[in-house]
Motif scaffolding. Sequence first.
Motif, mmCIF file in Angstrom:
data_model
loop_
_atom_site.group_PDB
_atom_site.id
_atom_site.type_symbol
_atom_site.label_atom_id
_atom_site.label_comp_id
_atom_site.label_asym_id
_atom_site.label_seq_id
_atom_site.Cartn_x
_atom_site.Cartn_y
_atom_site.Cartn_z
ATOM 1 N N THR A 69 -30.441 26.985 132.292
ATOM 2 C CA THR A 69 -29.242 27.369 132.505
ATOM 3 C C THR A 69 -27.881 27.199 131.387
ATOM 4 O O THR A 69 -28.537 27.096 130.398
ATOM 5 C CB THR A 69 -28.666 26.151 133.466
ATOM 6 O OG1 THR A 69 -28.825 24.640 132.725
ATOM 7 C CG2 THR A 69 -29.779 25.893 134.854
ATOM 8 N N SER A 70 -26.730 27.538 131.855
ATOM 9 C CA SER A 70 -25.790 27.804 130.909
ATOM 10 C C SER A 70 -24.628 27.187 131.514
ATOM 11 O O SER A 70 -24.110 27.264 132.632
ATOM 12 C CB SER A 70 -25.620 29.081 130.402
ATOM 13 O OG SER A 70 -24.401 29.029 129.383
ATOM 14 N N HIS A 71 -23.624 26.329 130.643
ATOM 15 C CA HIS A 71 -22.447 25.844 131.148
ATOM 16 C C HIS A 71 -21.366 26.868 130.747
ATOM 17 O O HIS A 71 -20.477 26.656 131.093
ATOM 18 C CB HIS A 71 -22.241 24.498 130.565
ATOM 19 C CG HIS A 71 -21.825 24.462 128.915
ATOM 20 N ND1 HIS A 71 -23.315 24.486 128.174
ATOM 21 C CD2 HIS A 71 -20.883 24.630 128.296
ATOM 22 C CE1 HIS A 71 -22.609 24.639 127.216
ATOM 23 N NE2 HIS A 71 -21.446 24.725 126.860
ATOM 24 N N ARG A 72 -21.805 27.865 130.058
ATOM 25 C CA ARG A 72 -20.692 28.867 129.731
ATOM 26 C C ARG A 72 -20.247 29.811 130.965
ATOM 27 O O ARG A 72 -21.258 30.663 131.325
ATOM 28 C CB ARG A 72 -21.165 29.549 128.406
ATOM 29 C CG ARG A 72 -21.344 28.789 127.225
ATOM 30 C CD ARG A 72 -21.879 29.562 126.164
ATOM 31 N NE ARG A 72 -22.165 28.684 125.116
ATOM 32 C CZ ARG A 72 -23.102 27.965 124.724
ATOM 33 N NH1 ARG A 72 -24.244 28.106 125.602
ATOM 34 N NH2 ARG A 72 -23.443 27.148 123.836
ATOM 35 N N VAL A 109 -20.264 34.117 129.273
ATOM 36 C CA VAL A 109 -21.469 34.854 128.651
ATOM 37 C C VAL A 109 -22.521 33.944 129.106
ATOM 38 O O VAL A 109 -23.799 34.466 128.771
ATOM 39 C CB VAL A 109 -21.514 34.848 127.161
ATOM 40 C CG1 VAL A 109 -20.399 35.581 126.713
ATOM 41 C CG2 VAL A 109 -21.398 33.246 126.726
ATOM 42 N N GLY A 110 -22.554 32.976 129.960
ATOM 43 C CA GLY A 110 -23.451 32.050 130.439
ATOM 44 C C GLY A 110 -24.968 32.960 131.064
ATOM 45 O O GLY A 110 -25.989 32.766 130.754
ATOM 46 N N ALA A 111 -24.428 33.911 132.080
ATOM 47 C CA ALA A 111 -25.437 34.679 132.759
ATOM 48 C C ALA A 111 -26.447 35.449 131.770
ATOM 49 O O ALA A 111 -27.571 35.599 131.976
ATOM 50 C CB ALA A 111 -24.969 35.344 133.732
ATOM 51 N N VAL A 112 -25.490 36.101 130.885
ATOM 52 C CA VAL A 112 -26.309 36.992 129.825
ATOM 53 C C VAL A 112 -27.209 36.097 129.059
ATOM 54 O O VAL A 112 -28.536 36.437 128.948
ATOM 55 C CB VAL A 112 -25.277 37.565 128.832
ATOM 56 C CG1 VAL A 112 -26.045 38.409 127.797
ATOM 57 C CG2 VAL A 112 -24.499 38.517 129.670
ATOM 58 N N LEU A 113 -26.728 34.829 128.496
ATOM 59 C CA LEU A 113 -27.621 33.951 127.889
ATOM 60 C C LEU A 113 -28.940 33.569 128.457
ATOM 61 O O LEU A 113 -29.880 33.491 127.932
ATOM 62 C CB LEU A 113 -26.811 32.647 127.299
ATOM 63 C CG LEU A 113 -25.903 33.022 126.029
ATOM 64 C CD1 LEU A 113 -24.996 31.756 125.799
ATOM 65 C CD2 LEU A 113 -26.582 33.564 124.902
ATOM 66 N N ARG A 123 -34.658 33.731 129.353
ATOM 67 C CA ARG A 123 -35.788 34.042 130.438
ATOM 68 C C ARG A 123 -36.653 35.136 129.941
ATOM 69 O O ARG A 123 -37.831 34.884 130.044
ATOM 70 C CB ARG A 123 -35.230 34.175 131.685
ATOM 71 C CG ARG A 123 -34.732 32.763 132.093
ATOM 72 C CD ARG A 123 -34.263 33.181 133.713
ATOM 73 N NE ARG A 123 -33.751 32.122 134.273
ATOM 74 C CZ ARG A 123 -32.982 32.111 135.416
ATOM 75 N NH1 ARG A 123 -32.667 33.277 135.944
ATOM 76 N NH2 ARG A 123 -32.517 30.900 135.856
ATOM 77 N N LEU A 124 -36.072 36.449 129.306
ATOM 78 C CA LEU A 124 -36.978 37.279 128.893
ATOM 79 C C LEU A 124 -37.385 36.879 127.539
ATOM 80 O O LEU A 124 -38.971 37.265 127.461
ATOM 81 C CB LEU A 124 -36.164 38.779 128.376
ATOM 82 C CG LEU A 124 -35.355 39.273 129.591
ATOM 83 C CD1 LEU A 124 -34.328 40.139 129.332
ATOM 84 C CD2 LEU A 124 -36.590 40.154 130.278
ATOM 85 N N ALA A 125 -36.861 36.266 126.803
ATOM 86 C CA ALA A 125 -37.797 35.793 125.540
ATOM 87 C C ALA A 125 -38.786 34.732 125.895
ATOM 88 O O ALA A 125 -39.826 34.843 125.247
ATOM 89 C CB ALA A 125 -36.831 34.913 124.647
ATOM 90 N N ARG A 126 -38.709 34.055 126.786
ATOM 91 C CA ARG A 126 -39.898 33.056 127.349
ATOM 92 C C ARG A 126 -41.193 33.857 127.810
ATOM 93 O O ARG A 126 -41.960 33.539 127.458
ATOM 94 C CB ARG A 126 -39.121 32.270 128.389
ATOM 95 C CG ARG A 126 -40.357 31.356 128.957
ATOM 96 C CD ARG A 126 -39.673 30.526 130.247
ATOM 97 N NE ARG A 126 -39.071 29.441 129.936
ATOM 98 C CZ ARG A 126 -38.410 28.575 130.644
ATOM 99 N NH1 ARG A 126 -38.483 28.793 131.834
ATOM 100 N NH2 ARG A 126 -37.783 27.617 130.253
ATOM 101 N N ARG A 127 -40.756 34.911 128.463
ATOM 102 C CA ARG A 127 -41.700 35.519 129.280
ATOM 103 C C ARG A 127 -42.354 36.484 128.074
ATOM 104 O O ARG A 127 -43.842 36.605 128.019
ATOM 105 C CB ARG A 127 -41.419 36.747 130.066
ATOM 106 C CG ARG A 127 -41.050 36.053 131.296
ATOM 107 C CD ARG A 127 -40.545 37.188 132.454
ATOM 108 N NE ARG A 127 -40.267 36.324 133.842
ATOM 109 C CZ ARG A 127 -39.438 37.099 134.616
ATOM 110 N NH1 ARG A 127 -38.822 37.858 134.605
ATOM 111 N NH2 ARG A 127 -39.285 36.230 135.718
#
Length: 129
Positions: free
Chosen positions: A77-80, A83-87, A92-96
Amino acid sequence: MTEPAPTFRIAGELGREAEEAVRTRLADRYARGVIEPEEVARVTTMRLHTFEGDEAASEIFRRCCVTWEVDRELPITSHRPVVGAVLVTVKRLARRVLRFLTEAQLSRQRDFNWNLLLVLRELLERERR
């Protein structure tokens, strides 16, 4: 039946939803006769003798039982606000993409943790006897 103090609490709305789901399932099992209220009352009055007088050790063992799955993915999750949704999407992509690097090691660690908990439980039962 009186309400015993919980061993641990899940905070927020998720905790309330989980509690309600458990209570609903328990009521359904009572209604179908799968579980007898007397049995639940008997079990809730029993004291766990795992760590007599050592609350710190008891809490550490409880945490081990809850967190033994080291490969469980934590939510990203992100509190920003901007840009939170982009981060979150990038993470998530990096995790995969990187999952294959750690999957085998984490699987072995999870198996080791589970086996260690089984051994600890057996040792505690033998010591109690």
